[in-house]
Design a protein around this motif. Structure first.
Motif, PDB file in Angstrom:
ATOM      1  N   VAL A 139       0.785  -1.123  -0.594  1.00 60.18           N
ATOM      2  CA  VAL A 139      -0.250   0.159   0.138  1.00 60.18           C
ATOM      3  C   VAL A 139       1.226   0.730   0.234  1.00 60.18           C
ATOM      4  CG1 VAL A 139      -1.653   1.115   0.898  1.00 60.18           C
ATOM      5  CG2 VAL A 139      -1.532  -0.878   1.128  1.00 60.18           C
ATOM      6  N   LEU A 179      -5.325   8.552  -9.262  1.00 58.90           N
ATOM      7  CA  LEU A 179      -6.037   7.712  -8.081  1.00 58.90           C
ATOM      8  C   LEU A 179      -5.887   6.479  -7.954  1.00 58.90           C
ATOM      9  CD1 LEU A 179      -8.668   6.627  -9.190  1.00 58.90           C
ATOM     10  CD2 LEU A 179      -8.286   5.297 -10.676  1.00 58.90           C
ATOM     11  N   VAL A 180      -4.063   6.082  -8.260  1.00 61.37           N
ATOM     12  CA  VAL A 180      -3.491   5.307  -7.119  1.00 61.37           C
ATOM     13  C   VAL A 180      -3.055   5.461  -5.447  1.00 61.37           C
ATOM     14  CG1 VAL A 180      -1.506   3.468  -7.760  1.00 61.37           C
ATOM     15  CG2 VAL A 180      -2.383   3.957  -9.350  1.00 61.37           C
ATOM     16  N   TRP A 182      -4.905   8.071  -4.208  1.00 58.30           N
ATOM     17  CA  TRP A 182      -6.057   8.832  -4.075  1.00 58.30           C
ATOM     18  C   TRP A 182      -6.888   7.229  -3.081  1.00 58.30           C
ATOM     19  CZ3 TRP A 182      -8.774  12.519  -1.705  1.00 58.30           C
ATOM     20  CH2 TRP A 182     -10.003  12.664  -1.639  1.00 58.30           C
ATOM     21  N   SER A 183      -6.387   6.461  -4.242  1.00 66.14           N
ATOM     22  CA  SER A 183      -6.606   5.095  -3.688  1.00 66.14           C
ATOM     23  C   SER A 183      -5.429   4.414  -2.290  1.00 66.14           C
ATOM     24  CB  SER A 183      -6.962   3.622  -4.700  1.00 66.14           C
ATOM     25  OG  SER A 183      -7.692   4.365  -5.792  1.00 66.14           O
ATOM     26  N   ALA A 184      -4.530   4.299  -2.713  1.00 67.85           N
ATOM     27  CA  ALA A 184      -3.532   3.555  -1.699  1.00 67.85           C
ATOM     28  C   ALA A 184      -3.591   4.375  -0.265  1.00 67.85           C
ATOM     29  CB  ALA A 184      -2.404   4.009  -2.275  1.00 67.85           C
ATOM     30  N   THR A 185      -4.280   5.560  -0.115  1.00 61.42           N
ATOM     31  CA  THR A 185      -4.599   6.214   1.007  1.00 61.42           C
ATOM     32  C   THR A 185      -5.192   6.056   1.659  1.00 61.42           C
ATOM     33  OG1 THR A 185      -3.009   8.524  -0.609  1.00 61.42           O
ATOM     34  CG2 THR A 185      -4.160   8.945   1.857  1.00 61.42           C
ATOM     35  N   TRP A 186      -6.668   5.855   0.815  1.00 60.44           N
ATOM     36  CA  TRP A 186      -7.646   5.153   1.500  1.00 60.44           C
ATOM     37  C   TRP A 186      -7.266   4.499   2.237  1.00 60.44           C
ATOM     38  CZ3 TRP A 186     -11.672   8.032   3.572  1.00 60.44           C
ATOM     39  CH2 TRP A 186     -12.506   8.914   3.115  1.00 60.44           C
ATOM     40  N   ALA A 187      -6.698   3.115   1.354  1.00 64.67           N
ATOM     41  CA  ALA A 187      -6.460   1.988   1.964  1.00 64.67           C
ATOM     42  C   ALA A 187      -5.439   1.968   3.314  1.00 64.67           C
ATOM     43  CB  ALA A 187      -5.622   0.892   1.234  1.00 64.67           C
ATOM     44  N   LEU A 225      -5.179  12.736   1.934  1.00 63.85           N
ATOM     45  CA  LEU A 225      -6.375  13.449   1.254  1.00 63.85           C
ATOM     46  C   LEU A 225      -6.651  13.987   0.448  1.00 63.85           C
ATOM     47  CD1 LEU A 225      -8.209  10.261   2.607  1.00 63.85           C
ATOM     48  CD2 LEU A 225      -7.372  10.436   1.055  1.00 63.85           C
TER      49      LEU A 225
END
Length: 427
Positions: A139, A179-180, A182-187, A225
């Motif tokens: 991640v 996108l990657v 942003w998604s990795a930060t949420w994960a 984020l």
């Protein structure tokens, strides 16, 4: 070659200087002491060498028969963790603990004590598997890679090749990086909690997520984020308007992108090794600059590799931009190395030191490829000047694309090493 030797010297020479080492939290002592035989126990306490954070189930006590002993509320005051324990049955009790150190990474261990006489202890909580640290590293690697594509790509468009914003593959790369990241930060909000607790079962547990949000890591992640959204707006502006902006407007957009990139990088720095120990504000700033320089360098490489056919002038401008990035990486990397590693022997005697050597080797290989590219471009530019050619209308040599692809592969490996390095104790 002299630049490569200077970079290596900057990174390795300070290791010979004496300094105080820093690391994840270390257990200094327990009450009762490990192996002690006592008449009765009303509470267990742990003392660490730095402030820690404990979760409600951070302490578990297994009784002589293998059943869990009742444990009261876990309380933390700075480096001390305490919980009331009901231990009346004679025999040996095993305490398993897991806390989060001040640098945001979990540490765990066990100790035992006996009431009246010793028996064979039974462990209730198995050690955490390797999948959680691996997932955490993946991640983090994805977050780094997306950040490089977004921040480095935007700077490359503004500074080196504005016309590339019209290319579909460049738009996909920069947008995909957004996108990657942003998604990795949420994960991270979910994986961090499971990683801290040492079990996948807590991945989506509300209490775990709330605990993560209330921690320093949670605050840094939420800030990231927001900054990633700002960086996305700036990246879109670079894609759409880089050809139209001139002079002061382009410089303002460029400065805003770099400043936002540094602040975004800082959200990783404030939750890692740089955030603890003496002089931590300087260490956090140095680490943020280090990651930003890496992002600008590697993001430009990604766009050069994706474009395939960049104008000679754009490739030459990027080559000149990469040189100060390498110097910043070398200087800040040297500072980090001398701060975390106590001696030369730690380079080969610890896992952290070996990872540092791997990262330095990768960066030196990248710098060597960059120097080769600079010479290749310099010869091409000289030839075009002699022939009165237009460097904007001439593409970079085909061999350069092969070299850039090699650099991208090495860069991906370096980011992987960095992702593992941040969760490895320096000693």
């Amino acid at each position: 070659m002299l630049l490569l030797l200077a970079a290596a010297t900057l990174v390795l020479l300070p290791l010979g200087l004496p300094r105080a080492a820093s690391a994840h939290a270390e257990l200094l002592g327990t009450t009762p002491a490990d192996g002690a035989v006592v008449a009765h126990v009303r509470a267990v306490a742990l003392r660490f060498d730095e402030p820690v954070t404990a979760r409600p189930d951070s302490i578990r006590v297994t009784g002589p028969g293998g059943a869990l002993a009742p444990v009261g509320t876990v309380r933390t005051v700075g480096p001390r963790v305490r919980a009331r324990v009901l231990a009346r049955t004679a025999g040996t009790y095993e305490v398993t603990w897991r806390v989060v150190s001040d640098d945001g990474h979990p540490v765990a261990g066990t100790f035992s004590f006996s009431v009246r006489h010793a028996t064979v202890p039974v462990t209730a909580r198995p050690a955490a598997g390797a999948s959680l640290p691996a997932a955490y590293a993946v991640v983090r690697w994805l977050g780094y890679a997306g950040f490089c594509a977004r921040a480095g790509g935007a700077v490359f468009l503004l500074l080196c090749w504005p016309a590339a914003g019209a290319l579909r593959r460049i738009e996909v790369l920069v947008g995909g990086g957004a996108l990657v990241a942003w998604s990795a930060t949420w994960a991270t909000l979910f994986v961090q909690g499971a990683y801290d607790d040492g079990t996948w079962a807590h991945l989506a547990a509300p209490d775990t997520i709330v605990a993560t949000l209330e921690s320093r890591t949670g605050a840094a992640t939420m800030t990231r984020l927001v900054l990633l959204l700002v960086l996305a707006v700036l990246a879109v502006a670079a894609l759409r308007w880089s050809m139209l902006l001139r002079g002061a407007d382009r410089r303002r957009l460029l400065a805003g992108t770099v400043v936002t990139a540094v602040l975004t990088a800082g959200t990783w720095s404030v939750t890692g090794h740089p955030s603890v120990g003496g002089g931590w504000p300087v260490a956090v700033a140095a680490d943020a600059l280090h990651l930003t320089a890496v992002a600008l360098w590697l993001g430009g490489l990604l766009l050069l590799a994706a474009a395939r056919g960049a104008p000679l002038r754009a490739a030459s401008t990027f080559s000149r931009m990469a040189l100060p990035c390498v110097l910043v990486i070398a200087i800040t990397g040297a500072y980090q190395a001398q701060r975390e590693l106590p001696s030369w022997s730690a380079l080969v005697g610890t896992g952290y030191g070996r990872l540092v050597l791997g990262k330095v080797t990768g960066l030196i290989l990248l710098a060597a490829c960059g120097q080769l590219a600079r010479r290749m471009l310099a010869r091409r530019m000289l030839t075009r000047r002699m022939l009165a050619g237009d460097a904007d209308a001439v593409t970079a040599p085909a061999r350069l694309h092969v070299l850039v692809m090699l650099e991208v592969v090495v860069a991906a490996a370096v980011l992987g090493v960095a992702a593992v390095l941040v969760q490895t104790p320096p000693r």
